[in-house]
Design a protein around this motif. Structure first.
Motif: not given
Ligand code: TPP
Length: 299
Positions: A231-234, A253-262, A264-270, A281-289
């Motif tokens: 998921i980190a790659v996707e 190439q990513i066949k199945n692009k996922l939003p970064v929330q997919d 982040l929400k799986r990891l306790g430290w987020f 705001v932080l999630i948006n920044n990570l999506q921009n990255m």
């Protein structure tokens, strides 16, 4: 090309079970793949960190090849010396490989790595990137993503997780003059093995950075490591690419692009990022990255 390279991979296990890594350790999974690609004719230089502590000590080892423990900061310098000694002794056919965590690579060993690349040592340097100082209790490194809650960037009234961006070490290695620079993930084993096979035959310095999720530090169940890595790659947060002599030669190439929330929400430290304006705001920044990675590497 990939098929030919991977066809040469050994069926023999050179990194064996019985070590003390946590269940689902991304580094242990990736190291097994790395060793299959490298084969027997190698000297491994392993910096202090999780991988070194859990695989050697008390008279036992998980390594079926010559292996040297270096200090936390020193893997690139020790590997440089081993390579120079082999060369001056006229020994051919033995690859020198340095392995270190992101703390040992991005931070404390950064100068040694830069020197090794600058001197053009024929060493393949592999960074096991778990985005933290795992061995000493999950502190932040300069590889940790912004927004992450770590032991040294906790979430409370005075601190809201890591502030700084992730250091772009692959690009720094390209600029430094590494002849081969690649990123890899244990979720894509054929790609990972092919890249290690390529890095192994380079006659100059090669740098390979492998994303290695850590169930204990990141806060997810130990049977989810490969799913998290995929998921980190996707999402585009972990772009997979290769540079040869300063030029981008491939990106996955990513066949199945996922939003970064997919991811982040799986990891306790987020988990503090969800359901607050500040977290959004932080999630948006990570999506921009992630979007920038997707555009830059044409993922
Ligand atoms: C000079 C020095 N400073 C600090 C330490 C303590 N120390 C040992 S391993 C480690 C963190 C290792 O982190 P990383 O390189 O990311 O590897 P990981 O354990 O996450 O695999 C630290 C801080 C040390 N051994 N030497």
């Amino acid at each position: 090309m990939v098929k030919n390279l991977v066809g040469n991979v050994s069926r023999e296990e050179l990194f064996v079970s019985g070590h003390n890594a946590c269940g689902g350790c991304g580094q242990a999974i990736a190291t097994r793949m790395v060793m299959k690609a490298i084969g027997k004719d190698v000297i491994i230089v392993n910096a202090t960190g999780c991988l070194e502590t859990v695989t050697a000590g008390g008279g036992i080892t998980a390594w079926e090849v010559p292996w040297i423990h270096s200090t936390f900061e020193n893997a690139a310098a020790v590997a440089s010396g081993v390579e120079a000694a082999l060369k001056s002794g006229g020994r051919k056919g033995i690859k020198v490989v340095a392995i270190a965590g992101d703390g040992g690579t991005f931070d404390i060993g950064f100068g040694m790595l830069s020197g090794m690349v600058d001197r053009r040592h024929e060493v393949m340097y592999i960074c096991m990137d778990n985005q933290e100082y795992g061995n000493t209790g999950y502190q932040k490194s300069s590889s940790t993503l912004p927004g992450t809650a770590t032991a040294t960037t906790p979430v409370g009234s005075l601190s809201r997780g890591k502030i700084q961006p992730k250091k772009d070490l692959p690009q720094i290695m390209v600029a430094n003059g590494a002849v081969y620079v690649a990123t890899a993930s244990p979720a894509f084993p054929v790609d990972l093995i092919a890249k290690v096979c390529k890095g192994k035959v380079k006659t100059g310095p090669a740098y390979i950075q492998i994303d290695t999720p850590c169930p204990t530090g990141h806060g997810f169940r130990e049977n989810k490591t490969i799913e998290i890595a995929r998921i980190a790659v996707e999402t585009g947060l972990v772009p997979l690419f290769e540079f040869e002599n300063g030029k981008l030669i491939s990106s996955m190439q990513i066949k199945n692009k996922l939003p970064v929330q997919d991811y982040l929400k799986r990891l306790g430290w987020f988990k503090h990022l969800f359901n607050t304006d500040e977290g959004n705001v932080l999630i948006n920044n990570l999506q921009n990255m992630a979007n920038e990675n997707i555009a830059k590497y044409n993922l």
